[in-house]
Design an enzyme around this catalytic site. Structure first.
Site, PDB file in Angstrom:
ATOM      1  N   SER B 230       9.451   2.718  -7.721  1.00  9.29           N
ATOM      2  CA  SER B 230       9.280   1.319  -8.096  1.00  9.29           C
ATOM      3  C   SER B 230      10.660   0.736  -8.427  1.00  9.29           C
ATOM      4  O   SER B 230      11.580   0.887  -7.619  1.00  9.29           O
ATOM      5  CB  SER B 230       8.303   1.235  -9.273  1.00  9.29           C
ATOM      6  N   ASP B 458      -0.014   0.003  -0.972  1.00 15.63           N
ATOM      7  CA  ASP B 458       0.788  -0.663  -2.006  1.00 15.63           C
ATOM      8  C   ASP B 458       0.911  -2.145  -1.668  1.00 15.63           C
ATOM      9  O   ASP B 458       1.432  -2.499  -0.611  1.00 15.63           O
ATOM     10  CB  ASP B 458       2.174   0.000  -2.058  1.00 15.63           C
ATOM     11  N   HIS B 492       0.330   0.931  -5.474  1.00 16.10           N
ATOM     12  CA  HIS B 492       1.660   1.159  -6.028  1.00 16.10           C
ATOM     13  C   HIS B 492       1.669   2.321  -7.018  1.00 16.10           C
ATOM     14  O   HIS B 492       2.660   3.048  -7.124  1.00 16.10           O
ATOM     15  CB  HIS B 492       2.142  -0.129  -6.704  1.00 16.10           C
TER      16      HIS B 492
END
Lengths: 511, 511
Positions: B230, B458, B492
């Site tokens: 991330s 995601d 995600h």
């Protein structure tokens, strides 16, 4: 209406929480928090909320009506902003009998705002009922009563998708809305005050039943077609389900028959920010200040779901807003970013929120978005609502007015065109587990021609949901399903923008 | 820390806007708006904000520390909630020289909180720098100082993805954070008060430079690898770019080299709701009440981006929360829906927001999410920041400690494994127009082995962005790119949950 209400009640305005808060902050700053004046950060995006509140208060202290909102722009949102309609710009029907609602309550009476385009045939057989999305008024296109551009202006008119040379088009403001139809901002006749959040929870089916009260009043027994996009597609499917014999064809564009958790999540986020605005006051703000900040924040979130990432990549990319000339930075140094909107995508969302936040009633947004969440046409859900499925229609689908006028046109070719579209859609490879339940729920629609149109870049009503509607209809035995998927980068808003393809599919299906 | 600050400053608490507002509403209700008590709607989700505020005020008037947050749960968010670390639970390094920042400002000094796992080799050549996502602390895994579960507990340890039998793993709280590293809640030494929004805008590059100040202090000249997911993936790429000769390998999981307008939009929505909370007070809330409501709303929005629709379809579907026994409805009537959270997806988002809203500093959220938006490794962007690209590394990539210990292992096989992965990725069919610019920006990374791992579900860091990173690295001449795409429904959050596949790819790349 809201502004007028504010003007009337201006003496009742309490000290605004925002103003209170400003005073408190000032006091605190002076006594306990002597912040240096140098390098004091400024946040115009936050000041905008207080400035807006000041404007509302100032405008409520004048007797003049609010400034006319800007003209419609088809590129600005799910439904373009339009002038807040004056009561003289639309027709109304007051239904004075109680309207029983799906969730067990009732409304003692209902007023329905509507507008029409085209000419009702003497047989009253050329009627199209057009359903709106969440926040739209009945003003789908300009009329003699209201020449402002409507939210589907380019789709309605002579030779257009809804061809007023053939059809008589009716559009209502939905039940729960704030543009003339009974909603939370309407006066509860039993207590003489706005319903506010005493308004009962409504369903999409209730909206449709209210519309059919209007049709009854107008003496319209059958619809040639029921047409809708987004939430309007939900209503369109519900109309065909509730009244199979009264609805000739159904058009469902970028809708769903069963709201997904993802879409519920996005609407929940909007309701949450709105309901957290102190001005919302649990819905009882009609004698005070509206929750304009919460509405702006909610609309910003909503706008994210209306367009698609690829469109923003093309349209905004990572571009920054232009700097005012007096702030143009030293070209040899990096531009210092702002925490308030700085990227164009941010200023776009900010603008969309600002444009919307005083044009729509907050409680209407809450109730109608909840109705969207609740919409579920699976048999198990319909059963839990005590909705008894009517039998599928037995009468053949209507011939279009143009074909009626030319009886030599071979009817089988007309059907063939539908079936060929239908067959072009392959069976689902990974059917969702609820598909049989949805197909069972769709039984009343088994003999109704349905156009299902979806957009591959739609992140709110995904293309998988469009396929689901088409597949479930076919599983229910419907052999008159036309199914199209559109490409392009406009996402959910495609139904407002793509006159060529959306309009073309509708025109073909209706003709 | 925040709670402690509130306790110390309890006498400075002004009349809370919420309490003021409650009083105003009461006055108004009594004098002008006599609402019948029957059928008065209740909104527990709104009352929760005021109740939380009351709890904060009550807790600030006690001297006892706040209740320890619940133990970590790896299924609850992008980073699981963990106990707010006490200063004794991590190490700190105070960098007493000014830290120059990319956007032209500087910080007079910087404190960096960090934790370590494993043993530093005598040659100091087995170091992995682990970068965190937005809101995580340095507590990636349990330590002797803090036995609470960390946010990557199952990825760090003997035999795990980051194998502490081989590697010495360092994780810092990022610059701008609130878990021990200098951020907006830290005291500005020049004025003796918290920076608040006088804190300068920071970039991902600044975060990395601060981390390398720590490495300098620890005498660590070279990293075996830089690893992050991330926002941590952004830092990981930035580390390899800034210091090609000091970073042996780069791992980028579910990150991007150029934040997209869609991701900026979602973070903008979060910042907007947070900054609109009156408690935020333009960032100067450290002597008052924190913007807990805005934080809750922001986290709700963020949570939507962390998981995927398919996961919610499976996990929640359209299920409703269980009704309390005393409210169980008549089974013959439909259950009346609530406007507050009713669907499980709603209660899930509500819970996630509630869990987070007092655990993180609001200004840290604003600054760090802005840093994510600003991240852009295209050559044109780097040039505008006056970031001079260093030459690509000339030294060969490091041999893993295990191979060093077994010199018979053929080195060519080790490279071959990378190249074969690399070749498995086909060239882009529709390369985005900025790809050449990104490839040009990536030149310093041309000779650094990079693992790029993305997740197809995601929606925040799309798989297209993962491909973009891999493609641009290859266009920059990098022949040591390993690229994987994972399926699954976790979106995600996969990087927190999928130990088998994410951990396996990392272990393979590092060995």
């Amino acid at each position: 209406m809201l502004a007028a209400r504010l003007a009337v009640r201006k003496l009742k305005l309490p000290s605004s929480p925002v103003r209170q808060q400003t005073r408190l902050r000032s006091t605190r700053s002076a006594s306990t928090c002597p912040i240096p004046t140098v390098n004091q950060p400024s946040f115009p995006c936050v000041d905008a909320h207080a400035a807006r509140e000041s404007r509302i208060i100032a405008s409520s202290s004048r007797t003049s009506p609010p400034a006319k909102p800007s003209q419609a722009s088809s590129s600005s949102g799910p439904e373009p902003p339009y002038a807040r309609p004056s009561p003289s710009s639309y027709k109304t029907y007051r239904h004075t009998n109680p309207l029983l609602l799906v969730y067990g309550s009732s409304l003692p009476e209902v007023e329905i705002a509507y507008e029409t385009w085209g000419t009702l045939s003497s047989a009253k057989d050329n009627v199209i009922l057009l359903h709106t999305g969440l926040s739209a008024s009945s003003h789908a296109a300009s009329t003699e009563l209201n020449d402002a551009e409507g939210w589907w202006e380019r789709f309605i008119g002579p030779g257009r998708a809804l061809d007023t040379n053939q059809f008589f088009v009716i559009c209502t403001n939905v039940l729960g809305g704030c543009y003339g139809t009974t909603g939370p901002s309407s006066t509860d006749p039993t207590i003489g005050r706005p319903y506010a959040t005493r308004f009962p929870v409504i369903s999409i089916f209730d909206m449709v039943r209210a519309q059919f009260c209007l049709l009854d009043h107008l003496g319209i027994e059958k619809l040639y077609a029921s047409v809708g996009s987004s939430m309007g597609a939900m209503q369109s499917l519900a109309a065909g389900w509730l009244y199979p014999e009264r609805v000739g064809k159904v058009v469902s564009i970028s809708g769903t028959a069963r709201s997904s958790p993802s879409a519920i999540a996005m609407r929940f986020a909007q309701r949450s920010v709105l309901m957290a605005d102190p001005n919302w006051n649990k819905g009882f703000y009609y004698d005070g200040l509206p929750p304009h900040t919460g509405m702006k924040l909610a609309r910003q979130i909503a706008t994210i779901t209306y367009r698609s990432g690829p469109e923003w990549d093309q349209r905004f990319g990572r571009k920054l807003r232009p700097m005012p000339e007096d702030q143009s930075p030293d070209p040899s140094n990096p531009r210092v970013p702002a925490l308030c909107p700085d990227f164009l995508i941010e200023t776009y969302l900010d603008y969309q929120g600002e444009q919307f936040c005083l044009k729509y009633d907050a409680n209407s947004l809450i109730y109608i978005s909840k109705a969207m969440d609740l919409f579920d046409m699976t048999a198990s859900s319909l059963t839990s609502l005590n909705l008894t499925p009517p039998p599928p229609r037995t009468s053949p689908p209507p011939l279009p007015p143009s074909l009626s006028a030319h009886p030599s046109s071979p009817r089988h070719e007309y059907y063939h065109s539908h079936l060929s579209h239908s067959k072009s859609h392959p069976p689902p490879t990974n059917p969702p587990p609820h598909l049989p339940d949805l197909a069972e729920g769709f039984r009343p629609l088994a003999n109704t021609p349905v156009l299902v149109l979806g957009v591959q870049s739609d992140i709110l009503f995904s293309v998988e949901q469009q396929r689901e509607v088409a597949d479930a209809l076919r599983m229910a035995g419907n052999e008159m399903v036309s199914y199209y998927e559109l490409g392009g980068v406009w996402g959910h808003d495609t139904f407002l923008l793509d006159v060529q393809n959306v309009g073309g599919a509708i025109r073909g299906f209706l003709s």
